[in-house]
Write an enzyme that holds these catalytic residues in place. Structure first.
Site, mmCIF file in Angstrom:
data_model
loop_
_atom_site.group_PDB
_atom_site.id
_atom_site.type_symbol
_atom_site.label_atom_id
_atom_site.label_comp_id
_atom_site.label_asym_id
_atom_site.label_seq_id
_atom_site.Cartn_x
_atom_site.Cartn_y
_atom_site.Cartn_z
ATOM 1 N N HIS A 1 -3.287 4.717 1.071
ATOM 2 C CA HIS A 1 -3.290 3.830 -0.332
ATOM 3 C C HIS A 1 -3.117 4.810 -1.471
ATOM 4 C CE1 HIS A 1 -7.049 5.825 -0.984
ATOM 5 N NE2 HIS A 1 -7.621 5.201 0.249
ATOM 6 N N SER B 1 -9.605 2.708 2.516
ATOM 7 C CA SER B 1 -8.866 2.313 3.483
ATOM 8 C C SER B 1 -9.541 0.930 4.068
ATOM 9 C CB SER B 1 -8.555 2.923 4.820
ATOM 10 O OG SER B 1 -7.847 4.365 4.239
ATOM 11 N N GLY C 1 -4.683 6.393 -3.603
ATOM 12 C CA GLY C 1 -5.646 7.643 -3.707
ATOM 13 C C GLY C 1 -5.006 8.706 -2.717
ATOM 14 N N HIS C 2 -4.446 8.347 -1.536
ATOM 15 C CA HIS C 2 -4.043 9.203 -0.558
ATOM 16 C C HIS C 2 -2.868 9.940 -1.344
ATOM 17 C CE1 HIS C 2 -6.090 6.943 2.626
ATOM 18 N NE2 HIS C 2 -6.597 8.018 2.793
ATOM 19 N N MET D 1 -6.948 9.637 7.607
ATOM 20 C CA MET D 1 -7.108 8.628 8.726
ATOM 21 C C MET D 1 -5.927 7.662 8.536
ATOM 22 S SD MET D 1 -10.981 8.914 9.855
ATOM 23 C CE MET D 1 -11.579 7.843 8.715
ATOM 24 N N GLY D 2 -5.040 7.787 7.692
ATOM 25 C CA GLY D 2 -4.002 6.873 7.678
ATOM 26 C C GLY D 2 -4.457 5.634 6.940
ATOM 27 N N GLY E 1 -10.228 14.450 -1.217
ATOM 28 C CA GLY E 1 -10.647 13.906 -2.240
ATOM 29 C C GLY E 1 -12.235 13.940 -2.625
ATOM 30 N N VAL F 1 -9.537 7.930 -7.248
ATOM 31 C CA VAL F 1 -8.487 7.175 -7.604
ATOM 32 C C VAL F 1 -9.141 5.772 -7.519
ATOM 33 C CG1 VAL F 1 -6.058 6.351 -7.427
ATOM 34 C CG2 VAL F 1 -6.768 8.688 -7.064
HETATM 35 P P1 AMP Z 1 -9.601 9.088 4.768
HETATM 36 O O1 AMP Z 1 -8.303 8.603 5.086
HETATM 37 O O2 AMP Z 1 -10.441 8.023 4.259
HETATM 38 O O3 AMP Z 1 -10.263 9.851 5.481
HETATM 39 O O4 AMP Z 1 -9.464 9.863 3.421
HETATM 40 C C1 AMP Z 1 -8.499 11.069 3.113
HETATM 41 C C2 AMP Z 1 -8.573 12.100 2.185
HETATM 42 O O5 AMP Z 1 -8.385 11.155 1.225
HETATM 43 C C3 AMP Z 1 -9.930 12.423 1.993
HETATM 44 O O6 AMP Z 1 -10.096 13.564 1.500
HETATM 45 C C4 AMP Z 1 -10.513 11.480 0.974
HETATM 46 O O7 AMP Z 1 -11.563 11.925 0.137
HETATM 47 C C5 AMP Z 1 -9.425 11.236 0.135
HETATM 48 N N1 AMP Z 1 -9.479 9.847 -0.422
HETATM 49 C C6 AMP Z 1 -9.764 8.618 -0.061
HETATM 50 N N2 AMP Z 1 -9.798 7.445 -0.784
HETATM 51 C C7 AMP Z 1 -9.582 8.359 -2.125
HETATM 52 C C8 AMP Z 1 -9.787 7.827 -3.371
HETATM 53 N N3 AMP Z 1 -9.945 6.630 -3.705
HETATM 54 N N4 AMP Z 1 -9.566 9.006 -4.406
HETATM 55 C C9 AMP Z 1 -9.538 10.117 -4.045
HETATM 56 N N5 AMP Z 1 -9.174 10.562 -2.840
HETATM 57 C C10 AMP Z 1 -9.378 9.552 -1.726
#
Ligand code: AMP
Length: 287
Positions: free
Chosen positions: A34, A186, A36-37, A30-31, A147, A176
């Site tokens: 960080h 985020s 982790g992404h 979703m942008g 993730g 992460v």
């Molecule tokens: P989001 O943008 O929050 O929807 O996350 C997009 C992808 O990144 C999803 O598969 C999340 O599980 C993964 N993700 C977000 N934060 C982390 C993190 N800290 N460590 C590992 N994967 C992450």
């Protein structure tokens, strides 16, 4: 790096890349990217030579419109980060391109979506399975990377991809964390400085239970109570749940843990108006 904004353009791009003999991995996000992404992107390169990052704040998966409105959207920074790390294409569709006025079809998840986050966020996982289906159909990848931060989401997506014969390999990547243990998210930028400090209680609490597990504790009630007591003792945290579940089925575990089953501890808590989630896996071979 190419930036695509409609499903038809994205599909044409992927067809061309596939015809050139390349393997494609997609990282749906979703942008507000960080580290982790970006770790997900690095893992994606283990499986493919062309990586697509999708950036779409999906209205269908937000059960609270204020959370959707406040979700950070630093698109220029995100595009820079993708370019720097070697992403081949960013798919950043508009809401109008994703959900036209006549849109009406949804992908309905099964019982995996009924517990943990499910009851707390009505409609959330149906929004996730629907958007992930659309993103996979648009990007036509060989591999999709998610993730473990969103542990239940990963389980539901794996189930959906199997059940619906999607034909995409799903890869999960460990959480992460910031140096102090807070799982990167985020939403962390919306924490006040005091709440940001307090939020480390989530990982500290889960790690404390994992240490007791490593020291031999197998009583499910004890392993659940350790983190819930620690989080409940943090005045800035408003605890929603701590659950100890079978890592594969997400069924709650009680009694004495069976070492042949993977077990995971999951939690969700509010800090001010920010809702955070975190989890750890207890079985040694899952780490
Ligand atoms: P989001 O943008 O929050 O929807 O996350 C997009 C992808 O990144 C999803 O598969 C999340 O599980 C993964 N993700 C977000 N934060 C982390 C993190 N800290 N460590 C590992 N994967 C992450």
């Amino acid at each position: 790096m190419d930036v695509l904004t409609t499903p038809a353009d994205m599909q044409r791009w992927s067809d061309r890349v596939r015809a050139g003999g390349h393997r494609i991995a997609v990282v749906p996000t979703m942008g507000a990217l960080h580290a982790g992404h970006l770790t997900l992107v690095e893992r994606a390169f283990d499986h493919a030579d062309r990586v697509i990052v999708t950036i779409f704040v999906n209205p269908l998966q937000f059960n609270e419109s204020s959370d959707f409105d406040r979700y950070p959207r630093p698109i220029d920074d995100d595009l820079d980060a993708c370019e720097r790390i070697g992403v081949a294409a960013v798919y950043a569709p508009t809401a109008a391109a994703m959900y036209g006025p006549a849109f009406q079809t949804r992908v309905v998840p099964g019982p995996l979506a009924d517990r943990l986050e499910g009851p707390m966020r009505p409609g959330h996982f149906e929004g996730v399975t629907t958007v992930v289906t659309k993103l996979l159909n648009a990007t036509r990848p060989h591999t999709a990377v998610f993730g473990e931060k969103d542990f239940q989401q990963l389980a539901i997506v794996r189930r959906m991809v199997t059940d619906l014969d999607v034909g995409v390999d799903v890869v999960g990547v460990p959480i992460v964390r910031e140096p102090d243990g807070l799982a990167m998210s985020s939403r962390n930028v919306r924490l006040t400085p005091d709440d940001r400090d307090a939020a480390t209680v989530l990982s500290r609490a889960l790690f404390a239970a994992r240490e007791r597990f490593d020291a031999g504790e197998r009583d499910a009630a004890v392993l659940r109570r350790i983190p819930s007591d620690l989080i409940a003792a943090e005045p800035r945290a408003s605890l929603e749940y701590v659950e100890l579940v079978d890592a594969a089925t997400l069924e709650p575990l009680d009694g004495t843990l069976d070492d042949t089953l993977g077990a995971a501890l999951l939690t969700a808590a509010w800090f001010g108006d920010v809702r955070l989630i975190d989890n750890v896996q207890l079985s040694a071979d899952e780490r």
